[in-house]
Design an enzyme around this catalytic site. Sequence first.
Site, PDB file in Angstrom:
ATOM      1  N   LYS A  52       0.857  -1.188   0.000  1.00  0.00           N
ATOM      2  CA  LYS A  52       0.000   0.000   0.000  1.00  0.00           C
ATOM      3  C   LYS A  52       0.886   1.229   0.000  1.00  0.00           C
ATOM      4  O   LYS A  52       1.978   1.223   0.583  1.00  0.00           O
ATOM      5  CB  LYS A  52      -0.856   0.015   1.279  1.00  0.00           C
ATOM      6  N   GLY A  77     -26.705   0.477   2.424  1.00  0.00           N
ATOM      7  CA  GLY A  77     -25.877   1.245   1.496  1.00  0.00           C
ATOM      8  C   GLY A  77     -26.190   0.899   0.057  1.00  0.00           C
ATOM      9  O   GLY A  77     -26.093  -0.270  -0.338  1.00  0.00           O
ATOM     10  N   GLY A 135     -24.696   2.462  -2.669  1.00  0.00           N
ATOM     11  CA  GLY A 135     -23.700   3.225  -3.427  1.00  0.00           C
ATOM     12  C   GLY A 135     -23.169   2.392  -4.574  1.00  0.00           C
ATOM     13  O   GLY A 135     -23.891   1.591  -5.183  1.00  0.00           O
ATOM     14  N   TYR A 158     -25.789  -0.824  -4.863  1.00  0.00           N
ATOM     15  CA  TYR A 158     -26.733  -0.635  -5.970  1.00  0.00           C
ATOM     16  C   TYR A 158     -26.687  -1.818  -6.948  1.00  0.00           C
ATOM     17  O   TYR A 158     -27.713  -2.379  -7.324  1.00  0.00           O
ATOM     18  CB  TYR A 158     -26.375   0.683  -6.674  1.00  0.00           C
TER      19      TYR A 158
HETATM   20  P1  NAD Z   1     -20.005   3.995  -1.844  1.00  0.00           P
HETATM   21  O1  NAD Z   1     -19.509   5.169  -1.063  1.00  0.00           O
HETATM   22  O2  NAD Z   1     -20.250   4.139  -3.301  1.00  0.00           O
HETATM   23  O3  NAD Z   1     -21.356   3.430  -1.191  1.00  0.00           O
HETATM   24  C1  NAD Z   1     -21.595   3.373   0.176  1.00  0.00           C
HETATM   25  C2  NAD Z   1     -23.005   3.905   0.387  1.00  0.00           C
HETATM   26  O4  NAD Z   1     -23.351   3.708   1.753  1.00  0.00           O
HETATM   27  C3  NAD Z   1     -23.143   5.401   0.097  1.00  0.00           C
HETATM   28  O5  NAD Z   1     -24.168   5.607  -0.841  1.00  0.00           O
HETATM   29  C4  NAD Z   1     -23.476   6.009   1.447  1.00  0.00           C
HETATM   30  O6  NAD Z   1     -24.380   7.103   1.349  1.00  0.00           O
HETATM   31  C5  NAD Z   1     -24.113   4.839   2.167  1.00  0.00           C
HETATM   32  N1  NAD Z   1     -24.037   4.885   3.623  1.00  0.00           N
HETATM   33  C6  NAD Z   1     -22.995   5.283   4.402  1.00  0.00           C
HETATM   34  N2  NAD Z   1     -23.325   5.145   5.720  1.00  0.00           N
HETATM   35  C7  NAD Z   1     -24.582   4.647   5.752  1.00  0.00           C
HETATM   36  C8  NAD Z   1     -25.450   4.276   6.790  1.00  0.00           C
HETATM   37  N3  NAD Z   1     -25.107   4.396   8.082  1.00  0.00           N
HETATM   38  N4  NAD Z   1     -26.675   3.794   6.479  1.00  0.00           N
HETATM   39  C9  NAD Z   1     -27.029   3.658   5.175  1.00  0.00           C
HETATM   40  N5  NAD Z   1     -26.255   3.998   4.134  1.00  0.00           N
HETATM   41  C10 NAD Z   1     -25.028   4.472   4.416  1.00  0.00           C
HETATM   42  O7  NAD Z   1     -18.938   2.816  -1.548  1.00  0.00           O
HETATM   43  P2  NAD Z   1     -18.801   1.413  -2.270  1.00  0.00           P
HETATM   44  O8  NAD Z   1     -17.756   1.504  -3.314  1.00  0.00           O
HETATM   45  O9  NAD Z   1     -20.132   0.842  -2.570  1.00  0.00           O
HETATM   46  O10 NAD Z   1     -18.149   0.607  -1.076  1.00  0.00           O
HETATM   47  C11 NAD Z   1     -18.922   0.154   0.011  1.00  0.00           C
HETATM   48  C12 NAD Z   1     -18.012  -0.664   0.916  1.00  0.00           C
HETATM   49  O11 NAD Z   1     -17.462  -1.738   0.150  1.00  0.00           O
HETATM   50  C13 NAD Z   1     -16.813   0.094   1.479  1.00  0.00           C
HETATM   51  O12 NAD Z   1     -16.538  -0.395   2.770  1.00  0.00           O
HETATM   52  C14 NAD Z   1     -15.692  -0.270   0.533  1.00  0.00           C
HETATM   53  O13 NAD Z   1     -14.428  -0.169   1.159  1.00  0.00           O
HETATM   54  C15 NAD Z   1     -16.039  -1.700   0.230  1.00  0.00           C
HETATM   55  N6  NAD Z   1     -15.472  -2.199  -1.021  1.00  0.00           N
HETATM   56  C16 NAD Z   1     -15.783  -1.608  -2.218  1.00  0.00           C
HETATM   57  C17 NAD Z   1     -15.227  -2.094  -3.387  1.00  0.00           C
HETATM   58  C18 NAD Z   1     -15.562  -1.500  -4.731  1.00  0.00           C
HETATM   59  O14 NAD Z   1     -15.212  -2.130  -5.752  1.00  0.00           O
HETATM   60  N7  NAD Z   1     -16.229  -0.364  -4.795  1.00  0.00           N
HETATM   61  C19 NAD Z   1     -14.337  -3.194  -3.344  1.00  0.00           C
HETATM   62  C20 NAD Z   1     -14.060  -3.801  -2.102  1.00  0.00           C
HETATM   63  C21 NAD Z   1     -14.636  -3.279  -0.963  1.00  0.00           C
END
Ligand code: NAD
Length: 356
Positions: free
Chosen positions: A80, A177, A179, A183
């Site tokens: 990292k 969530g 996001g 989604y």
């Molecule tokens: P994102 O920010 O796009 O989505 C997270 C969503 O959760 C947001 O829309 C936010 O408004 C919502 N949120 C936050 N706190 C909340 C709560 N208390 N109640 C309800 N909704 C809430 O992030 P993402 O990319 O979807 O990632 C989500 C998780 O997955 C993170 O922990 C991230 O580290 C992990 N992750 C993501 C990926 C990836 O490819 N995007 C890969 C591995 C791990």
Amino acid sequence: MNKFDYMEKHGYEQIVYFYDKTTGLKGVTCIHNTTLGPALGGTRLWNYDSEDDAVLDALRLARGMTYKAAAAGLNLGGGKTVLIGDASKVKSEAYFRALGRYVQSLNGRYITAEDVNTSTKDMDYVHMETDYVVGLEGKSGNPSPLTALGVFHGIRASLHETFGDDDISKYSFAVQGAGQTGYYLVKYLIEAKAKKVYFTEINPSHIKRMQKELPMVEYVEPDQIFGLNVDVFSPCALGAQLNDETIPQIRAKIIAGSANNVLMDEEKHGMMIKEKGILYAPDFVINAGGLINVYHELQTYIKDKAVRDIEKIYDRLLDIYRIAKEENISTHAAAKVFAKNRIETINKLHSNYIKR
Ligand code: NAD
């Protein structure tokens, strides 16, 4: 903080400090373990309070990447980079090209990618100076739908383990969530004709998108999501959501979602979930789809091949659940055993990665 003691305790290979006078680029790359292959991990840009905070974050995240890659069956180690600075002020082409030159100086022992406060555009600048960067525009693309796909297959494996039947249409789901990953996960669940899906969100535009595109999915307030009477609770928001306060509320038989570091305390809360008779899909195993996808960029990227590897999360989780049962440990601890076993076996062949 005595860094050598910390390195010895957790088996780190290397910490590299770098500073570029022209651009003000200041950061640290940590390489935890390269038994399986070059260390891969994103570059995070953050205004850390102190140098120790930055190094500790890089060390912790690098170690997490070792386990994630090992458990995902990839020939990658863990690393990292953290950059110390204010993301709204420091970013420029020259800044990221300077980073690219430091990455290049490691001659392939470390491969970078985007992370918090760095984007694919920033990585394009890094790429002007080095080939040791993945997640580039026009290559493997947005990882989130593929992370969600891995979570979908991980949920199926967890259903199979718990109920002996992985047919999504028989079960109900609560997704926290909506996001980037949540989604897409909800989309996959609806496509597979899930019996009922609830979701919660705090971002009004994400709530609207869901209600417009998938009106059959029911919205609940954020504090109601834990206690719903569903089969699967899927945390796809932030970390530390499984803790002393929330675990007692959970009525689902399975916890399986994308969120990283979702157990507030890995040991304590991993055991608390086990004792409640809930099956927990370890975060770093079930959410590895994006990493597996980006790994394929290192070869010639073929999406079907990446998808086939992501589907293997199903069998990998079943292996981990078996270890947890045999050793009577939490599934999180079993996932670490699984990852460490792989590293130890390969370590007998060769102990570190040196590019020829
Ligand atoms: P994102 O920010 O796009 O989505 C997270 C969503 O959760 C947001 O829309 C936010 O408004 C919502 N949120 C936050 N706190 C909340 C709560 N208390 N109640 C309800 N909704 C809430 O992030 P993402 O990319 O979807 O990632 C989500 C998780 O997955 C993170 O922990 C991230 O580290 C992990 N992750 C993501 C990926 C990836 O490819 N995007 C890969 C591995 C791990």
